[in-house]
Design a protein around this motif. Structure first.
Motif, PDB file in Angstrom:
ATOM      1  N   VAL A   5       0.840  -1.197   0.000  1.00 12.55           N
ATOM      2  CA  VAL A   5       0.000   0.000   0.000  1.00 12.55           C
ATOM      3  C   VAL A   5       0.876   1.248   0.000  1.00 12.55           C
ATOM      4  CG1 VAL A   5      -1.725   1.315   1.296  1.00 12.55           C
ATOM      5  CG2 VAL A   5      -1.932  -1.175   1.121  1.00 12.55           C
ATOM      6  N   PHE A   6       1.907   1.247   0.812  1.00 11.92           N
ATOM      7  CA  PHE A   6       2.832   2.380   0.862  1.00 11.92           C
ATOM      8  C   PHE A   6       3.435   2.625  -0.522  1.00 11.92           C
ATOM      9  CE2 PHE A   6       7.340   3.698   1.550  1.00 11.92           C
ATOM     10  CZ  PHE A   6       7.065   5.015   1.855  1.00 11.92           C
ATOM     11  N   GLY A   7       3.876   1.576  -1.180  1.00 15.79           N
ATOM     12  CA  GLY A   7       4.448   1.704  -2.524  1.00 15.79           C
ATOM     13  C   GLY A   7       3.456   2.256  -3.530  1.00 15.79           C
ATOM     14  N   GLN A   8       2.207   1.822  -3.432  1.00 11.67           N
ATOM     15  CA  GLN A   8       1.165   2.326  -4.331  1.00 11.67           C
ATOM     16  C   GLN A   8       0.930   3.818  -4.105  1.00 11.67           C
ATOM     17  OE1 GLN A   8      -2.071  -0.268  -3.267  1.00 11.67           O
ATOM     18  NE2 GLN A   8      -1.567  -1.767  -4.849  1.00 11.67           N
ATOM     19  N   ILE A   9       0.929   4.229  -2.860  1.00 16.55           N
ATOM     20  CA  ILE A   9       0.721   5.642  -2.538  1.00 16.55           C
ATOM     21  C   ILE A   9       1.857   6.486  -3.101  1.00 16.55           C
ATOM     22  CG2 ILE A   9       0.655   7.318  -0.637  1.00 16.55           C
ATOM     23  CD1 ILE A   9      -0.860   5.093   0.966  1.00 16.55           C
ATOM     24  N   VAL A  10       3.079   6.029  -2.922  1.00 18.47           N
ATOM     25  CA  VAL A  10       4.236   6.754  -3.448  1.00 18.47           C
ATOM     26  C   VAL A  10       4.157   6.859  -4.967  1.00 18.47           C
ATOM     27  CG1 VAL A  10       6.754   6.678  -3.749  1.00 18.47           C
ATOM     28  CG2 VAL A  10       5.751   6.225  -1.501  1.00 18.47           C
ATOM     29  N   ARG A  11       3.881   5.748  -5.632  1.00 19.80           N
ATOM     30  CA  ARG A  11       3.810   5.736  -7.096  1.00 19.80           C
ATOM     31  C   ARG A  11       2.685   6.643  -7.605  1.00 19.80           C
ATOM     32  NH1 ARG A  11       4.436   0.825  -7.906  1.00 19.80           N
ATOM     33  NH2 ARG A  11       2.338   0.105  -7.536  1.00 19.80           N
ATOM     34  N   GLU A  12       1.504   6.552  -6.969  1.00 22.28           N
ATOM     35  CA  GLU A  12       0.369   7.374  -7.393  1.00 22.28           C
ATOM     36  C   GLU A  12       0.662   8.862  -7.236  1.00 22.28           C
ATOM     37  OE1 GLU A  12      -2.990   5.937  -5.165  1.00 22.28           O
ATOM     38  OE2 GLU A  12      -3.016   4.024  -6.236  1.00 22.28           O
ATOM     39  N   LYS A  13       1.247   9.234  -6.116  1.00 21.89           N
ATOM     40  CA  LYS A  13       1.565  10.650  -5.885  1.00 21.89           C
ATOM     41  C   LYS A  13       2.654  11.125  -6.855  1.00 21.89           C
ATOM     42  CE  LYS A  13       1.733  14.622  -3.701  1.00 21.89           C
ATOM     43  NZ  LYS A  13       0.649  15.589  -3.620  1.00 21.89           N
ATOM     44  N   ARG A  14       3.672  10.297  -7.054  1.00 27.63           N
ATOM     45  CA  ARG A  14       4.749  10.639  -7.978  1.00 27.63           C
ATOM     46  C   ARG A  14       4.187  10.859  -9.377  1.00 27.63           C
ATOM     47  NH1 ARG A  14       7.273   7.840 -11.544  1.00 27.63           N
ATOM     48  NH2 ARG A  14       6.681   5.789 -10.767  1.00 27.63           N
ATOM     49  N   ASN A  15       3.342   9.973  -9.821  1.00 28.98           N
ATOM     50  CA  ASN A  15       2.732  10.104 -11.149  1.00 28.98           C
ATOM     51  C   ASN A  15       1.791  11.305 -11.222  1.00 28.98           C
ATOM     52  OD1 ASN A  15       4.022   7.902 -12.369  1.00 28.98           O
ATOM     53  ND2 ASN A  15       2.491   6.465 -11.617  1.00 28.98           N
ATOM     54  N   ALA A  16       1.058  11.562 -10.147  1.00 32.25           N
ATOM     55  CA  ALA A  16       0.108  12.671 -10.128  1.00 32.25           C
ATOM     56  C   ALA A  16       0.798  14.023 -10.295  1.00 32.25           C
ATOM     57  CB  ALA A  16      -0.706  12.656  -8.833  1.00 32.25           C
ATOM     58  N   ILE A  17       2.020  14.122  -9.782  1.00 31.65           N
ATOM     59  CA  ILE A  17       2.735  15.390  -9.924  1.00 31.65           C
ATOM     60  C   ILE A  17       3.720  15.368 -11.089  1.00 31.65           C
ATOM     61  CG2 ILE A  17       2.409  16.066  -7.527  1.00 31.65           C
ATOM     62  CD1 ILE A  17       5.264  15.247  -6.933  1.00 31.65           C
ATOM     63  N   GLY A  18       3.678  14.280 -11.869  1.00 32.61           N
ATOM     64  CA  GLY A  18       4.451  14.213 -13.099  1.00 32.61           C
ATOM     65  C   GLY A  18       5.943  13.995 -12.940  1.00 32.61           C
ATOM     66  N   LEU A  19       6.325  13.272 -11.895  1.00 35.85           N
ATOM     67  CA  LEU A  19       7.745  12.986 -11.683  1.00 35.85           C
ATOM     68  C   LEU A  19       8.099  11.588 -12.159  1.00 35.85           C
ATOM     69  CD1 LEU A  19       8.574  14.224  -8.060  1.00 35.85           C
ATOM     70  CD2 LEU A  19       9.210  15.290 -10.207  1.00 35.85           C
TER      71      LEU A  19
END
Length: 71
Positions: A5-19
């Motif tokens: 879950v932690f990994g999914q949150i990191v990936r989703e946030k990273r993608n959401a801000i375009g990094l």
């Protein structure tokens, strides 16, 4: 905290801000291999590493912990 879950949150946030992972690595000072592992839900990152990533992504630890508890 569930690492998947932690990994999914990191990936989703990273993608959401375009990094890209490379950019997150540069911003956080965390090795790209570590970021990759975290996003896959693998490894056991130190709290220092987690806090660096959270800071780079402007994530709040308490909010993420709350989301994790709901899953």
């Amino acid at each position: 905290m569930d690492l998947i879950v932690f990994g999914q949150i990191v990936r989703e946030k990273r993608n959401a801000i375009g990094l890209k992972q490379e950019e997150l690595s540069q911003r956080s000072g965390v090795a790209i291999k570590t970021i990759h592992s975290i996003e896959l839900g693998k490894g056991n990152p130190a709290i220092k590493t987690i806090l660096r990533i959270f800071d780079a992504l402007s994530l709040d630890l308490l909010i993420v912990a709350g989301k994790n508890a709901k899953k």
